[in-house]
Design a protein around this motif. Structure first.
Motif, PDB file in Angstrom:
ATOM      1  N   GLN A 221     -12.144  -7.855  -7.837  1.00 37.01           N
ATOM      2  CA  GLN A 221     -11.097  -6.772  -7.388  1.00 37.01           C
ATOM      3  C   GLN A 221      -9.852  -7.341  -7.074  1.00 37.01           C
ATOM      4  OE1 GLN A 221     -13.073  -4.617  -4.039  1.00 37.01           O
ATOM      5  NE2 GLN A 221     -13.667  -3.121  -5.312  1.00 37.01           N
ATOM      6  N   ILE A 222      -8.790  -6.360  -7.325  1.00 32.93           N
ATOM      7  CA  ILE A 222      -7.423  -6.852  -6.938  1.00 32.93           C
ATOM      8  C   ILE A 222      -7.075  -5.333  -6.161  1.00 32.93           C
ATOM      9  CG2 ILE A 222      -4.936  -7.056  -7.546  1.00 32.93           C
ATOM     10  CD1 ILE A 222      -6.014  -8.134 -10.345  1.00 32.93           C
ATOM     11  N   VAL A 223      -6.613  -5.730  -4.943  1.00 31.32           N
ATOM     12  CA  VAL A 223      -6.156  -4.667  -3.979  1.00 31.32           C
ATOM     13  C   VAL A 223      -4.519  -4.711  -3.832  1.00 31.32           C
ATOM     14  CG1 VAL A 223      -6.420  -3.481  -1.830  1.00 31.32           C
ATOM     15  CG2 VAL A 223      -8.407  -4.517  -2.965  1.00 31.32           C
ATOM     16  N   VAL A 224      -3.958  -3.616  -4.180  1.00 33.06           N
ATOM     17  CA  VAL A 224      -2.556  -3.638  -3.816  1.00 33.06           C
ATOM     18  C   VAL A 224      -2.398  -2.674  -2.778  1.00 33.06           C
ATOM     19  CG1 VAL A 224      -0.194  -2.896  -4.803  1.00 33.06           C
ATOM     20  CG2 VAL A 224      -1.880  -3.859  -6.321  1.00 33.06           C
ATOM     21  N   THR A 225      -1.572  -2.962  -1.387  1.00 32.94           N
ATOM     22  CA  THR A 225      -1.454  -2.237  -0.453  1.00 32.94           C
ATOM     23  C   THR A 225      -0.098  -1.979   0.026  1.00 32.94           C
ATOM     24  OG1 THR A 225      -3.646  -3.179   0.354  1.00 32.94           O
ATOM     25  CG2 THR A 225      -2.213  -1.969   2.150  1.00 32.94           C
ATOM     26  N   THR A 226       0.399  -0.838   0.259  1.00 35.50           N
ATOM     27  CA  THR A 226       1.722  -0.364   0.422  1.00 35.50           C
ATOM     28  C   THR A 226       1.765  -0.058   1.886  1.00 35.50           C
ATOM     29  OG1 THR A 226       2.135   0.328  -1.768  1.00 35.50           O
ATOM     30  CG2 THR A 226       3.471   1.129  -0.032  1.00 35.50           C
ATOM     31  N   TYR A 227       2.588  -0.604   2.628  1.00 33.85           N
ATOM     32  CA  TYR A 227       2.796  -0.545   4.007  1.00 33.85           C
ATOM     33  C   TYR A 227       4.037   0.474   4.165  1.00 33.85           C
ATOM     34  CZ  TYR A 227      -0.738  -4.159   4.472  1.00 33.85           C
ATOM     35  OH  TYR A 227      -1.587  -4.939   4.475  1.00 33.85           O
ATOM     36  N   GLY A 228       3.871   1.414   5.085  1.00 28.86           N
ATOM     37  CA  GLY A 228       5.188   2.267   5.158  1.00 28.86           C
ATOM     38  C   GLY A 228       6.227   2.041   6.334  1.00 28.86           C
ATOM     39  N   GLY A 229       6.046   0.872   7.098  1.00 33.08           N
ATOM     40  CA  GLY A 229       6.864   0.557   7.961  1.00 33.08           C
ATOM     41  C   GLY A 229       7.177   1.684   9.014  1.00 33.08           C
ATOM     42  N   ILE A 230       8.607   2.125   9.142  1.00 29.93           N
ATOM     43  CA  ILE A 230       8.585   3.239  10.021  1.00 29.93           C
ATOM     44  C   ILE A 230       8.214   4.362   9.755  1.00 29.93           C
ATOM     45  CG2 ILE A 230      10.623   4.750  10.844  1.00 29.93           C
ATOM     46  CD1 ILE A 230      12.488   2.302  10.304  1.00 29.93           C
ATOM     47  N   ALA A 231       7.660   4.671   8.582  1.00 27.17           N
ATOM     48  CA  ALA A 231       6.900   6.006   8.193  1.00 27.17           C
ATOM     49  C   ALA A 231       5.409   5.649   8.554  1.00 27.17           C
ATOM     50  CB  ALA A 231       7.117   6.116   6.563  1.00 27.17           C
TER      51      ALA A 231
END
Length: 206
Positions: free
Chosen positions: A181-191
């Motif tokens: 598996q490859i997991v791409v995670t996006t973190y929203g920061g202030i959001a």
């Protein structure tokens, strides 16, 4: 607690601090092999009095995941700077142990039967052994946000990473045949959101 129906990890904290303390938040940290959050807040001006507090925050994510520990969360606080392990209580089903048992049952399927069951919020990729392939993610993230990628370095090798138009493009090559598996995670920061996209990769030879 993990709310299975809403696919949300909910963290809760309570205690006593020196006043005045405000603006509580859980910051998700990069942590290989599991989930790690730091409880943080703003302090001042100090009143010299103690202040009780309660705080909770939810993070949208898909759990359990097979590529890291989904049974617990490491929480960093002032009293626990190295982190304290807190068990995740799952609602609606038995959690990662049941998922692991189901995976073992799936392995028992006869070898001549092809089984492809992509998980929620995942994509299936069939790639040829020793042939490069790409993974894309949108590079437009909110202020103070970030994008992270995780993969098994025993099966995959990262060849290049760069920006193409508005996308981040990672190029991989395979080191072995098999499933990973490859997991791409996006973190929203202030959001304050977390979105994970899982790519189930099957590496095979013709």
């Amino acid at each position: 607690m993990y709310d299975t129906k809403q696919q949300k990890l909910i963290l809760y904290a309570e205690g006593v601090l020196k006043g005045a303390t405000y603006g509580f938040s859980f910051k998700q940290d990069t942590f290989m092999g599991g989930l790690k959050f730091t409880l943080q807040a703003w302090t001042g001006p100090l009143t010299g009095k103690e202040q009780p507090y309660q705080y909770s925050e939810g993070f949208q994510m898909h759990l359990p995941q097979s590529h890291f520990n989904s049974k617990s969360v490491l929480i960093v606080t002032e009293n626990h700077p190295q982190g304290e392990t807190v068990t995740i209580n799952y609602t609606g089903f038995v959690g990662p142990d049941k998922a692991k048992a189901n995976a073992k049952e799936a392995v028992a399927v006869p070898a001549d039967v092809a089984v492809n069951v992509p998980a929620a919020n995942s994509s299936q990729l069939n790639v040829l052994f020793k042939m490069p392939f790409n993974i894309n993610a949108n590079s437009n993230v909110p202020k103070m946000g970030s994008v992270d990628i995780q993969y098994d370095r025993t099966l995959l090798q990262l060849v290049t990473a760069g920006i193409n138009d508005s996308d981040i493009v990672w190029t991989f090559n395979s080191l072995k045949t098999g499933d990973t598996q490859i997991v791409v995670t996006t973190y929203g920061g202030i959001a304050q959101f977390v979105m994970a996209k899982t790519y189930d990769v099957r590496i095979f030879v013709l």
